[in-house]
Design a protein around this motif. Structure first.
Motif, PDB file in Angstrom:
ATOM      1  N   LEU A 315     -21.664  13.203  19.822  1.00 51.16           N
ATOM      2  CA  LEU A 315     -21.332  12.210  18.805  1.00 51.16           C
ATOM      3  C   LEU A 315     -22.474  11.995  17.817  1.00 51.16           C
ATOM      4  O   LEU A 315     -22.253  11.493  16.711  1.00 51.16           O
ATOM      5  N   VAL A 316     -23.683  12.361  18.214  1.00 55.66           N
ATOM      6  CA  VAL A 316     -24.845  12.069  17.377  1.00 55.66           C
ATOM      7  C   VAL A 316     -24.780  12.752  16.012  1.00 55.66           C
ATOM      8  O   VAL A 316     -25.103  12.126  14.999  1.00 55.66           O
ATOM      9  N   PRO A 317     -24.397  14.046  15.915  1.00 55.60           N
ATOM     10  CA  PRO A 317     -24.320  14.652  14.580  1.00 55.60           C
ATOM     11  C   PRO A 317     -23.412  13.887  13.617  1.00 55.60           C
ATOM     12  O   PRO A 317     -23.705  13.836  12.415  1.00 55.60           O
ATOM     13  N   PHE A 318     -22.334  13.269  14.120  1.00 59.20           N
ATOM     14  CA  PHE A 318     -21.484  12.445  13.261  1.00 59.20           C
ATOM     15  C   PHE A 318     -22.299  11.291  12.665  1.00 59.20           C
ATOM     16  O   PHE A 318     -22.227  11.013  11.468  1.00 59.20           O
ATOM     17  N   LEU A 319     -23.067  10.615  13.522  1.00 61.36           N
ATOM     18  CA  LEU A 319     -23.856   9.480  13.063  1.00 61.36           C
ATOM     19  C   LEU A 319     -24.938   9.915  12.086  1.00 61.36           C
ATOM     20  O   LEU A 319     -25.163   9.262  11.059  1.00 61.36           O
ATOM     21  N   ILE A 320     -25.624  11.003  12.406  1.00 64.49           N
ATOM     22  CA  ILE A 320     -26.688  11.482  11.527  1.00 64.49           C
ATOM     23  C   ILE A 320     -26.119  11.854  10.160  1.00 64.49           C
ATOM     24  O   ILE A 320     -26.703  11.546   9.117  1.00 64.49           O
ATOM     25  N   PHE A 321     -24.965  12.489  10.153  1.00 63.85           N
ATOM     26  CA  PHE A 321     -24.330  12.842   8.884  1.00 63.85           C
ATOM     27  C   PHE A 321     -23.992  11.582   8.088  1.00 63.85           C
ATOM     28  O   PHE A 321     -24.279  11.491   6.886  1.00 63.85           O
ATOM     29  N   ALA A 322     -23.397  10.588   8.748  1.00 62.51           N
ATOM     30  CA  ALA A 322     -23.005   9.356   8.052  1.00 62.51           C
ATOM     31  C   ALA A 322     -24.225   8.611   7.524  1.00 62.51           C
ATOM     32  O   ALA A 322     -24.227   8.128   6.384  1.00 62.51           O
ATOM     33  N   ILE A 323     -25.289   8.514   8.344  1.00 64.54           N
ATOM     34  CA  ILE A 323     -26.514   7.835   7.895  1.00 64.54           C
ATOM     35  C   ILE A 323     -27.138   8.607   6.735  1.00 64.54           C
ATOM     36  O   ILE A 323     -27.611   8.025   5.752  1.00 64.54           O
ATOM     37  N   GLY A 324     -27.138   9.940   6.845  1.00 66.16           N
ATOM     38  CA  GLY A 324     -27.694  10.766   5.778  1.00 66.16           C
ATOM     39  C   GLY A 324     -26.958  10.577   4.465  1.00 66.16           C
ATOM     40  O   GLY A 324     -27.573  10.473   3.394  1.00 66.16           O
ATOM     41  N   VAL A 325     -25.637  10.523   4.535  1.00 64.56           N
ATOM     42  CA  VAL A 325     -24.837  10.312   3.321  1.00 64.56           C
ATOM     43  C   VAL A 325     -25.180   8.965   2.692  1.00 64.56           C
ATOM     44  O   VAL A 325     -25.328   8.855   1.465  1.00 64.56           O
ATOM     45  N   SER A 326     -25.322   7.936   3.521  1.00 60.72           N
ATOM     46  CA  SER A 326     -25.595   6.602   2.968  1.00 60.72           C
ATOM     47  C   SER A 326     -26.940   6.555   2.263  1.00 60.72           C
ATOM     48  O   SER A 326     -27.061   6.004   1.162  1.00 60.72           O
ATOM     49  N   HIS A 327     -27.986   7.145   2.859  1.00 60.22           N
ATOM     50  CA  HIS A 327     -29.307   7.126   2.220  1.00 60.22           C
ATOM     51  C   HIS A 327     -29.339   8.029   0.995  1.00 60.22           C
ATOM     52  O   HIS A 327     -29.936   7.661  -0.029  1.00 60.22           O
ATOM     53  N   ALA A 328     -28.727   9.194   1.078  1.00 60.39           N
ATOM     54  CA  ALA A 328     -28.704  10.092  -0.072  1.00 60.39           C
ATOM     55  C   ALA A 328     -27.940   9.464  -1.233  1.00 60.39           C
ATOM     56  O   ALA A 328     -28.310   9.630  -2.406  1.00 60.39           O
TER      57      ALA A 328
END
Length: 827
Positions: A315-328
């Motif tokens: 599940l972690v890659p989902f979270l990392i992707f979502a957090i990355g999108v928000s900061h980017a």
């Protein structure tokens, strides 16, 4: 309306007017050497992408899912070799849908299943049980003494005489309800698994083992000629049903493969949301592309370090992707606004880096704390999740905070998109469009709205807290709660539970003595008393121990005299009984008779059932353990789960305490105000309380799968307050009143806060359709926390600020204004 960007950053449209020596050392190194930086990023991406593609694997482990330093688990692991059959095992049931088990054709099919399992890699063959196992024996007392033999007649050929003999042997062996169904339509094979495969010396690949069960059993027997595929209900003559940890993990991994489709859905959803926000194709692709690069880096590093993906850390890659999108997206938003006012794209990228890098790093550190605190939980699978997630957050510093602005300095944003962004800001300044929303949010800084909001939050908090008091630790449903109720595994479990008297939920108390000590009269009496106390619990179906065998054999030795169905003080009688038991039930004690289990068969593994059993067994162990004999908890599947529940219960509030302490520290460093820290934390506390209440309403217990959710929600949720409140405080320290400071802050960051909340929620909400129930539960809970934290930031922060931050000392402005004001312009 004032704008923080416009107030502090001059518009520079020509690069010749910009001082490339300005900015801090990191900014100069990155932006003054952009080609080298981009080449380095590309090389790292290719290297880690290769590592991900060639080394990453799904590798669940039984031992990694249990708290190995918990006392009960330590006892189990130390005595594991003497407790065959009480560790990881599977139970296979073969049902005759058009007859009963006394059918030669059925018995031949059962023999095929028995042989396939006996020869399967990783099976502990010596302790396997079925009608075809020589170790499954019948015994009876006759005038000439004991007689017995294998339940399956030695010379079985399928004749009516053999079938009748088998029927008698089953009745004499007393295995109806354990190995034979009460309706005589199915039989069970109990298949213990080794810790490591004997051929390779490595841990068992549960996914491979599960696929073997499907291909060699279900496909070959249940679906042969029926046109069905594995995982579907067959309509053949026989049905094969399988339960056990290995099969559960195999089904989870099959579900994870389907979940990969949800990752693609999350990417598409993020593309749509970002594009609707920006209306710029190039920046939208760049935001999502940088976030995908973060996932590649994370998984590549995980593979390089030798870690594997399991049903929890996937599940972690989902979270990392979502957090990355928000900061980017935040970097993209700042650059777009600067370009819209005429700033060169490179200068705009450097401006945005100066404004948001420190805030971004602080926010990511808060995210990292939410993950790192999970290391406190003494369960290796969660600790691996914490490590995997921490790696992902560290990677985001390079991809979202560095790579994103540098890449945008090359591609910029479309002119139409920039013009549209400027137009939106202009309309908002004129109280149109988003300006109407900002006007509404401004009301929460007024006395009437602030008081009403705080009172409503207080009522919600009290009501949520009262509901959360009913939150339970562990599973609240029978079967495998990790899977949905209508999954094949849970249907199989329901069938086995309804047709067999003894469940697969075993709780074992180990009695450890000196060699030959388990045959001591006093030891047997104590074991008998423990079994009796456990039998009084409504959650215990039956108990089994060496005492049962000793009673039966002793009575049989004396022509079945019921008066002698007891524990005799004569040691010779006890020794003879143990000798007979070693042939018929060798699992009841180890080879030197220094360890024997008292096994309780539980009706389910719900939290309430396990708590009651643990309370009785633990009390008995403390009152009766001595130098001669020790009562050790706990073995068996239910014993291991009980130990896990204890660890989860202890870690639950400790984990929250640490994560809130760390987030408090970050807020104090960022805001340099205890009042501002309280304003930032109270919405998070309310969200945590309401999340626990939601778990009660949804029937979700706190367990290994759900324990990380609240910590993640707090760590990630504080991002909203960091971005919004820091800007508000900066304006207040410049001398603005609260209402104007909040309006300027929300007009600058409000859309981004909303975008972040929606993007984070969109990245995890699709989990709700996962075939894996705990993923669906986590998706619903995280979506709730992300959205509620977003609302809390936009509504509760201004309301709480009215009471705590109406007056901010302007003198603090100089010490807290970021270095971003020092911009370089050629004179």
């Amino acid at each position: 309306m004032g704008n923080i960007q416009q107030d502090t950053m001059p518009v520079i449209g020509d690069l010749r007017d910009f001082d490339h020596r300005s900015g801090n050392r990191l900014e100069r190194w990155v932006f003054n050497h952009r080609p080298l930086f981009m080449l380095l990023m590309a090389m790292i991406t290719l290297l880690l992408g290769y590592m991900m593609a060639t080394r990453l694997e799904l590798r669940p482990s039984f031992e990694k899912m249990i708290p190995q330093s918990q006392p009960y688990i330590k006892n189990f692991l130390e005595n594991r070799q003497s407790l065959r059959g009480l560790g990881s095992s599977v139970r296979v049931v073969v049902e005759n849908t058009q007859g009963d088990i006394f059918d030669p054709e059925y018995l031949n099919v059962l023999k095929q299943v028995n042989d396939e399992l006996f020869l399967a890699e990783g099976v502990d063959r010596a302790w396997m049980k079925s009608l075809w196992s020589p170790a499954v024996r019948w015994t009876e007392a006759t005038e000439e003494g004991f007689q017995g033999g294998p339940v399956m007649p030695d010379a079985y050929t399928g004749t009516p005489k053999d079938i009748e003999q088998l029927r008698q042997n089953i009745n004499r062996a007393g295995i109806v309800g354990s190995l034979v169904a009460s309706d005589f339509k199915s039989t069970m094979l109990i298949v213990p698994l080794l810790d490591k495969a004997s051929a390779t010396g490595h841990g068992i690949d549960y996914h491979t083992f599960s696929r073997m069960l499907e291909e060699r059993l279900r496909d070959k027997i249940e679906y042969a000629g029926s046109g069905h595929k594995a995982g579907e209900e067959g309509k053949g003559h026989y049905k094969v049903r399988v339960i056990g940890f290995a099969k559960l993990v195999g089904d989870l991994i099959d579900g994870l493969i389907q979940v990969m489709m949800f990752f693609g859905l999350a990417v598409i959803t993020s593309l749509v949301i970002i594009y609707l926000y920006t209306r710029c194709v190039r920046s939208t692709l760049l935001v999502v592309g940088c976030s995908l690069i973060a996932v590649v880096w994370q998984l590549g590093i995980v593979a390089w370090l030798g870690y594997a993906i399991d049903p929890y850390s996937v599940l972690v890659p989902f979270l990392i992707f979502a957090i990355g999108v928000s900061h980017a997206a935040q970097k993209m938003n700042g650059i777009m606004q600067d370009i819209a006012r005429g700033t060169h794209k490179l200068v705009a990228a450097r401006y945005t880096f100066r404004r948001l890098f420190i805030a971004g790093v602080t926010a990511l550190l808060a995210d990292a704390v939410g993950f790192a605190v999970l290391m406190l939980i003494d369960i290796p699978v969660i600790q691996d999740l914490a490590i995997t997630a921490s790696i992902g957050v560290a990677v985001l510093i390079f991809t979202s905070l560095l790579l994103m602005p540098v890449a945008l300095s090359y591609v910029g944003v479309g002119s139409k998109a920039a013009t549209r962004a400027l137009k939106i800001d202009t309309r908002a300044a004129e109280h149109r469009g988003f300006g109407k929303l900002w006007d509404m949010l401004d009301r929460f800084t007024t006395p009437k709205w602030a008081m009403g909001t705080v009172l409503a939050a207080l009522v919600l908090g009290i009501a949520g807290f009262m509901v959360s008091l009913n939150l339970q630790i562990g599973d609240l449903d029978s079967g495998a709660p990790e899977l949905r109720a209508d999954s094949r595994y849970n249907r199989d479990n329901a069938y086995i539970t309804s047709h067999y008297a003894l469940s697969s939920d075993l709780f074992a108390v180990m009695i450890k003595t000196a060699p030959e000590g388990c045959l001591n009269y006093q030891t047997l009496v104590q074991a008998d008393r423990l079994a009796w106390e456990l039998q009084q619990l409504p959650g215990v179906q039956a108990t089994s121990s060496l005492v049962n065998a000793v009673r039966q054999i002793t009575a049989g030795t004396f022509e079945g005299n019921p008066k002698l169905n007891s524990i005799q003080r004569n040691q010779n009688v006890l020794n003879y009984a143990a000798q007979q038991a070693s042939v018929n039930a060798p699992e009841l004690f180890n080879t030197d008779c220094s360890l024997m289990p008292v096994i309780a068969f539980l009706k389910d593994h719900k939290a309430q059932t396990l708590d009651a059993v643990v309370a009785v067994a633990d009390r008995f162990a403390k009152e009766n353990s001595s130098a001669d004999r020790q009562f050790l908890l706990a073995a068996g599947s239910a014993g291991i789960e009980a130990a896990t529940n204890i660890v989860v219960r202890e870690a639950n509030h400790t984990m929250l305490l640490y994560v809130y302490a760390a987030v408090t520290l970050f807020c104090l460093i960022t805001f340099r105000s205890w009042r501002a820290t309280v304003v930032a934390l109270l919405p998070l506390v309310l969200t945590s309380i309401l999340c626990e209440a939601l778990m009660v309403v949804m029937g979700i217990g706190v367990k290994v799968a759900t324990l990380p959710v609240i910590a993640l929600g707090v760590g990630i949720g504080v991002d909203y307050a960091l971005y919004l409140l820091s800007v508000q405080l900066q304006y207040q320290r410049q001398g603005m009143p609260l209402a104007q400071a909040y309006r300027n802050a929300v007009s600058f960051t409000g859309r981004v806060v909303g975008l972040v909340g929606i993007t984070l929620a969109a990245g995890v909400v699709c989990w709700a359709w996962s075939p894996i129930k705990f993923q669906a539960d986590m998706g619903i809970l995280l979506t709730f926390m992300f959205l509620w934290n977003m609302l809390g930031a936009l509504i509760l922060i201004p309301a709480l600020s009215f009471f705590l931050l109406r007056k901010v000392t302007p003198a603090a402005a100089k010490s807290t204004e970021p270095v971003v004001e020092r911009v370089g312009v050629h004179s």
